[in-house]
Design a protein around this motif. Structure first.
Motif, PDB file in Angstrom:
ATOM      1  N   PRO A 148       7.445  -3.143   7.128  1.00 48.51           N
ATOM      2  CA  PRO A 148       6.420  -4.235   7.556  1.00 48.51           C
ATOM      3  C   PRO A 148       6.250  -4.880   8.725  1.00 48.51           C
ATOM      4  O   PRO A 148       5.406  -5.834   9.000  1.00 48.51           O
ATOM      5  CB  PRO A 148       6.529  -5.224   6.364  1.00 48.51           C
ATOM      6  CG  PRO A 148       7.722  -4.985   5.921  1.00 48.51           C
ATOM      7  CD  PRO A 148       8.096  -3.392   6.107  1.00 48.51           C
ATOM      8  N   ARG A 149       7.551  -4.660   9.685  1.00 44.81           N
ATOM      9  CA  ARG A 149       7.616  -5.308  10.729  1.00 44.81           C
ATOM     10  C   ARG A 149       7.760  -4.143  11.978  1.00 44.81           C
ATOM     11  O   ARG A 149       8.313  -4.389  13.061  1.00 44.81           O
ATOM     12  CB  ARG A 149       8.580  -6.328  10.836  1.00 44.81           C
ATOM     13  CG  ARG A 149       8.594  -7.476   9.865  1.00 44.81           C
ATOM     14  CD  ARG A 149       9.854  -8.624  10.160  1.00 44.81           C
ATOM     15  NE  ARG A 149       9.696  -9.114  11.230  1.00 44.81           N
ATOM     16  CZ  ARG A 149      10.877  -9.613  11.795  1.00 44.81           C
ATOM     17  NH1 ARG A 149      11.895  -9.346  11.393  1.00 44.81           N
ATOM     18  NH2 ARG A 149      11.102 -10.207  13.073  1.00 44.81           N
ATOM     19  N   GLY A 150       7.184  -2.955  11.562  1.00 51.61           N
ATOM     20  CA  GLY A 150       7.325  -1.927  12.457  1.00 51.61           C
ATOM     21  C   GLY A 150       5.917  -1.579  13.395  1.00 51.61           C
ATOM     22  O   GLY A 150       5.471  -2.527  14.207  1.00 51.61           O
ATOM     23  N   HIS A 151       5.385  -0.607  12.855  1.00 50.08           N
ATOM     24  CA  HIS A 151       4.234  -0.020  13.765  1.00 50.08           C
ATOM     25  C   HIS A 151       3.177   0.431  12.663  1.00 50.08           C
ATOM     26  O   HIS A 151       3.518   1.001  11.799  1.00 50.08           O
ATOM     27  CB  HIS A 151       4.476   0.845  14.690  1.00 50.08           C
ATOM     28  CG  HIS A 151       5.485   0.585  15.906  1.00 50.08           C
ATOM     29  ND1 HIS A 151       4.988   0.009  17.008  1.00 50.08           N
ATOM     30  CD2 HIS A 151       6.974   0.578  15.980  1.00 50.08           C
ATOM     31  CE1 HIS A 151       6.093  -0.359  17.921  1.00 50.08           C
ATOM     32  NE2 HIS A 151       7.124   0.047  17.228  1.00 50.08           N
ATOM     33  N   LEU A 152       1.818   0.467  13.389  1.00 50.37           N
ATOM     34  CA  LEU A 152       0.769   0.711  12.447  1.00 50.37           C
ATOM     35  C   LEU A 152       0.640   2.441  12.351  1.00 50.37           C
ATOM     36  O   LEU A 152       0.525   3.056  13.553  1.00 50.37           O
ATOM     37  CB  LEU A 152      -0.514   0.248  12.853  1.00 50.37           C
ATOM     38  CG  LEU A 152      -0.992  -1.456  12.578  1.00 50.37           C
ATOM     39  CD1 LEU A 152      -2.269  -1.673  13.038  1.00 50.37           C
ATOM     40  CD2 LEU A 152      -0.779  -1.616  11.240  1.00 50.37           C
ATOM     41  N   ALA A 153       0.345   2.987  11.151  1.00 44.94           N
ATOM     42  CA  ALA A 153       0.073   4.439  11.264  1.00 44.94           C
ATOM     43  C   ALA A 153      -1.394   4.566  11.451  1.00 44.94           C
ATOM     44  O   ALA A 153      -2.103   3.502  11.603  1.00 44.94           O
ATOM     45  CB  ALA A 153       0.477   4.854   9.619  1.00 44.94           C
ATOM     46  N   GLU A 177      -3.150  -0.926  18.002  1.00 48.77           N
ATOM     47  CA  GLU A 177      -2.148   0.243  18.032  1.00 48.77           C
ATOM     48  C   GLU A 177      -2.555   1.341  16.819  1.00 48.77           C
ATOM     49  O   GLU A 177      -3.018   0.872  15.758  1.00 48.77           O
ATOM     50  CB  GLU A 177      -0.978  -0.556  17.587  1.00 48.77           C
ATOM     51  CG  GLU A 177       0.265   0.627  17.014  1.00 48.77           C
ATOM     52  CD  GLU A 177       1.573  -0.024  16.833  1.00 48.77           C
ATOM     53  OE1 GLU A 177       2.482  -0.108  17.690  1.00 48.77           O
ATOM     54  OE2 GLU A 177       1.640  -0.874  15.787  1.00 48.77           O
ATOM     55  N   SER A 178      -2.093   2.452  17.081  1.00 51.57           N
ATOM     56  CA  SER A 178      -2.512   3.420  16.211  1.00 51.57           C
ATOM     57  C   SER A 178      -1.008   4.615  16.349  1.00 51.57           C
ATOM     58  O   SER A 178      -1.233   5.625  17.076  1.00 51.57           O
ATOM     59  CB  SER A 178      -3.558   4.429  16.525  1.00 51.57           C
ATOM     60  OG  SER A 178      -4.069   5.433  15.398  1.00 51.57           O
ATOM     61  N   ASN A 179       0.110   3.916  16.066  1.00 45.84           N
ATOM     62  CA  ASN A 179       1.413   4.453  16.545  1.00 45.84           C
ATOM     63  C   ASN A 179       1.689   5.874  15.788  1.00 45.84           C
ATOM     64  O   ASN A 179       2.309   6.823  16.718  1.00 45.84           O
ATOM     65  CB  ASN A 179       2.345   3.423  16.188  1.00 45.84           C
ATOM     66  CG  ASN A 179       3.779   3.910  16.533  1.00 45.84           C
ATOM     67  OD1 ASN A 179       4.559   4.207  15.690  1.00 45.84           O
ATOM     68  ND2 ASN A 179       4.025   3.970  17.793  1.00 45.84           N
ATOM     69  N   HIS A 180       1.651   6.100  14.587  1.00 46.35           N
ATOM     70  CA  HIS A 180       2.236   7.397  14.104  1.00 46.35           C
ATOM     71  C   HIS A 180       1.488   7.978  13.038  1.00 46.35           C
ATOM     72  O   HIS A 180       0.572   7.352  12.300  1.00 46.35           O
ATOM     73  CB  HIS A 180       3.581   6.941  13.649  1.00 46.35           C
ATOM     74  CG  HIS A 180       3.701   5.932  12.286  1.00 46.35           C
ATOM     75  ND1 HIS A 180       3.829   4.705  12.678  1.00 46.35           N
ATOM     76  CD2 HIS A 180       3.471   6.304  10.988  1.00 46.35           C
ATOM     77  CE1 HIS A 180       3.837   3.894  11.547  1.00 46.35           C
ATOM     78  NE2 HIS A 180       3.624   4.920  10.633  1.00 46.35           N
ATOM     79  N   ASP A 181       1.697   9.225  12.741  1.00 46.36           N
ATOM     80  CA  ASP A 181       1.225   9.827  11.542  1.00 46.36           C
ATOM     81  C   ASP A 181       2.407   9.922  10.483  1.00 46.36           C
ATOM     82  O   ASP A 181       3.634  10.261  10.994  1.00 46.36           O
ATOM     83  CB  ASP A 181       0.802  11.466  11.898  1.00 46.36           C
ATOM     84  CG  ASP A 181       0.627  12.300  10.730  1.00 46.36           C
ATOM     85  OD1 ASP A 181      -0.681  12.416  10.193  1.00 46.36           O
ATOM     86  OD2 ASP A 181       1.517  13.086  10.351  1.00 46.36           O
ATOM     87  N   PRO A 182       2.124   9.490   9.404  1.00 44.10           N
ATOM     88  CA  PRO A 182       3.222   9.225   8.288  1.00 44.10           C
ATOM     89  C   PRO A 182       4.005  10.511   7.963  1.00 44.10           C
ATOM     90  O   PRO A 182       5.320  10.427   8.051  1.00 44.10           O
ATOM     91  CB  PRO A 182       2.566   8.772   7.389  1.00 44.10           C
ATOM     92  CG  PRO A 182       1.323   7.993   7.616  1.00 44.10           C
ATOM     93  CD  PRO A 182       0.789   8.825   8.715  1.00 44.10           C
ATOM     94  N   VAL A 183       3.293  11.670   8.015  1.00 39.55           N
ATOM     95  CA  VAL A 183       3.997  13.168   7.847  1.00 39.55           C
ATOM     96  C   VAL A 183       4.905  13.361   9.006  1.00 39.55           C
ATOM     97  O   VAL A 183       6.200  13.756   8.898  1.00 39.55           O
ATOM     98  CB  VAL A 183       2.808  14.053   7.591  1.00 39.55           C
ATOM     99  CG1 VAL A 183       3.796  15.466   7.368  1.00 39.55           C
ATOM    100  CG2 VAL A 183       2.355  13.537   6.205  1.00 39.55           C
ATOM    101  N   MET A 184       4.561  13.234  10.318  1.00 33.15           N
ATOM    102  CA  MET A 184       5.183  13.369  11.394  1.00 33.15           C
ATOM    103  C   MET A 184       6.440  12.681  11.460  1.00 33.15           C
ATOM    104  O   MET A 184       7.618  13.120  11.769  1.00 33.15           O
ATOM    105  CB  MET A 184       4.224  13.562  12.858  1.00 33.15           C
ATOM    106  CG  MET A 184       3.314  14.507  12.807  1.00 33.15           C
ATOM    107  SD  MET A 184       2.417  14.449  14.450  1.00 33.15           S
ATOM    108  CE  MET A 184       3.919  14.687  15.600  1.00 33.15           C
ATOM    109  N   LEU A 185       6.248  11.153  11.037  1.00 30.01           N
ATOM    110  CA  LEU A 185       7.445  10.232  11.132  1.00 30.01           C
ATOM    111  C   LEU A 185       8.456  10.811  10.016  1.00 30.01           C
ATOM    112  O   LEU A 185       9.511  10.993  10.361  1.00 30.01           O
ATOM    113  CB  LEU A 185       6.741   9.000  10.858  1.00 30.01           C
ATOM    114  CG  LEU A 185       7.834   7.943  10.689  1.00 30.01           C
ATOM    115  CD1 LEU A 185       8.814   7.829  12.103  1.00 30.01           C
ATOM    116  CD2 LEU A 185       7.324   6.506  10.307  1.00 30.01           C
ATOM    117  N   ARG A 186       8.273  11.302   9.017  1.00 24.42           N
ATOM    118  CA  ARG A 186       8.978  11.703   7.764  1.00 24.42           C
ATOM    119  C   ARG A 186       9.772  12.689   8.054  1.00 24.42           C
ATOM    120  O   ARG A 186      10.955  12.910   7.546  1.00 24.42           O
ATOM    121  CB  ARG A 186       8.301  11.576   6.573  1.00 24.42           C
ATOM    122  CG  ARG A 186       7.856  10.566   5.779  1.00 24.42           C
ATOM    123  CD  ARG A 186       7.594  10.577   4.272  1.00 24.42           C
ATOM    124  NE  ARG A 186       6.544  11.637   4.123  1.00 24.42           N
ATOM    125  CZ  ARG A 186       5.158  11.501   4.006  1.00 24.42           C
ATOM    126  NH1 ARG A 186       4.762  10.154   4.345  1.00 24.42           N
ATOM    127  NH2 ARG A 186       4.476  12.448   3.973  1.00 24.42           N
TER     128      ARG A 186
END
Length: 267
Positions: free
Chosen positions: A205-210, A181-190
């Motif tokens: 901690p129980r979500g998805h990997l950045a 998994e390479s789920n999200h970019d932290p800046v885009m998520l925020r």
């Protein structure tokens, strides 16, 4: 061993793994119609045909990672057409029976960490942190001529991972082929405009990997055996294939592992 991703997103997940003519399906988050359509497209693609005369009849078993709908919503109609066993741990099976009306007797239950065989496959399910009942990833080994002592390639399957635990990395270290998994970019998520509770869930901690967490896991644990890496479960709103690929390629360059074939599975 051949691994063919049919779907990888919050809308549906399904992967085919083939070895010595035997086929297993990891997760069943597609309708039967869509499953047939994508199998035909994937295996018939010019220059990349994996199977001759492939059909769903070749699938010997379904392995379930966890009970979220994007991984199991196609399971009940699939089992009406194909009489194959479904492998899951007890908590996952109980949740699917309750929420998705899958018959209880369809399941073969395992314990996390306990290896089992399906045809020429040796399967090792391992625990992962995600916000559902007892989720797992899989390490799938091919056994030469169906014999346990003669190993071929080894496939790592790890998606929906909230924290890049060392226990997961130890499994990745054994892989020759990996889906991570390479789920999200932290800046885009925020800055996505999503509800704060949802952002917290995804980044928790129980979500998805950045992207950077996936890259760090590879940097720390990928062995010289790893030859192909597929980045999976990309968010459509909080990531882009380019961001995921660039982050991982930078890490592979630092590792001097540009020899690893990198594929980004677009949502």
């Amino acid at each position: 061993m051949n691994v063919i991703p049919l779907a990888s997103s919050s809308k549906g997940n399904a992967y085919l793994v083939e070895h010595e003519g035997a086929v297993i399906l990891i997760d069943c988050g597609l309708s039967c119609r869509e499953l047939h359509k994508r199998i035909k497209e994937k295996v018939g693609k010019e220059g990349q045909t994996r199977f001759a005369n492939f059909s769903c009849d070749m699938i010997q078993a379904v392995l379930i990672t966890h009970s979220h709908g994007d991984h199991v919503k196609g399971l009940e109609p699939f089992l009406k057409k194909y009489d194959v066993p479904v492998y899951a741990n007890m908590m996952t099976a109980e949740t699917i029976v309750s929420e998705f009306q899958v018959p209880e007797d369809a399941f073969v239950c395992f314990e996390n960490g306990q290896e089992f065989e399906i045809g020429p496959f040796l399967i090792n399910p391992f625990s992962i942190p995600h916000d559902t009942s007892d989720p797992v990833g899989y390490l799938v080994r091919g056994m030469g001529n169906g014999e346990r002592g003669v190993e071929c390639e080894c496939y790592f399957h790890g998606t929906d991972i909230g924290t890049p635990l060392d226990s997961i990395g130890v499994k990745l270290r054994e892989a020759t082929i990996a889906t991570l998994e390479s789920n999200h970019d932290p800046v885009m998520l925020r800055t996505s405009g999503r509800a704060p509770c949802l952002i917290q869930r995804i980044a928790g901690p129980r979500g998805h990997l950045a992207n950077w967490e996936a890259a760090e896991l590879v940097k720390k644990f990928a062995s010289p055996r790893l030859k192909k890496l597929m980045l999976a479960h990309l968010s459509q709103d909080c990531n882009t294939p380019r961001f995921a690929e660039e982050t991982m390629r930078e890490t592979l360059a630092e590792m001097r592992r540009e020899d690893i074939e990198l594929e980004v599975l677009e949502p």
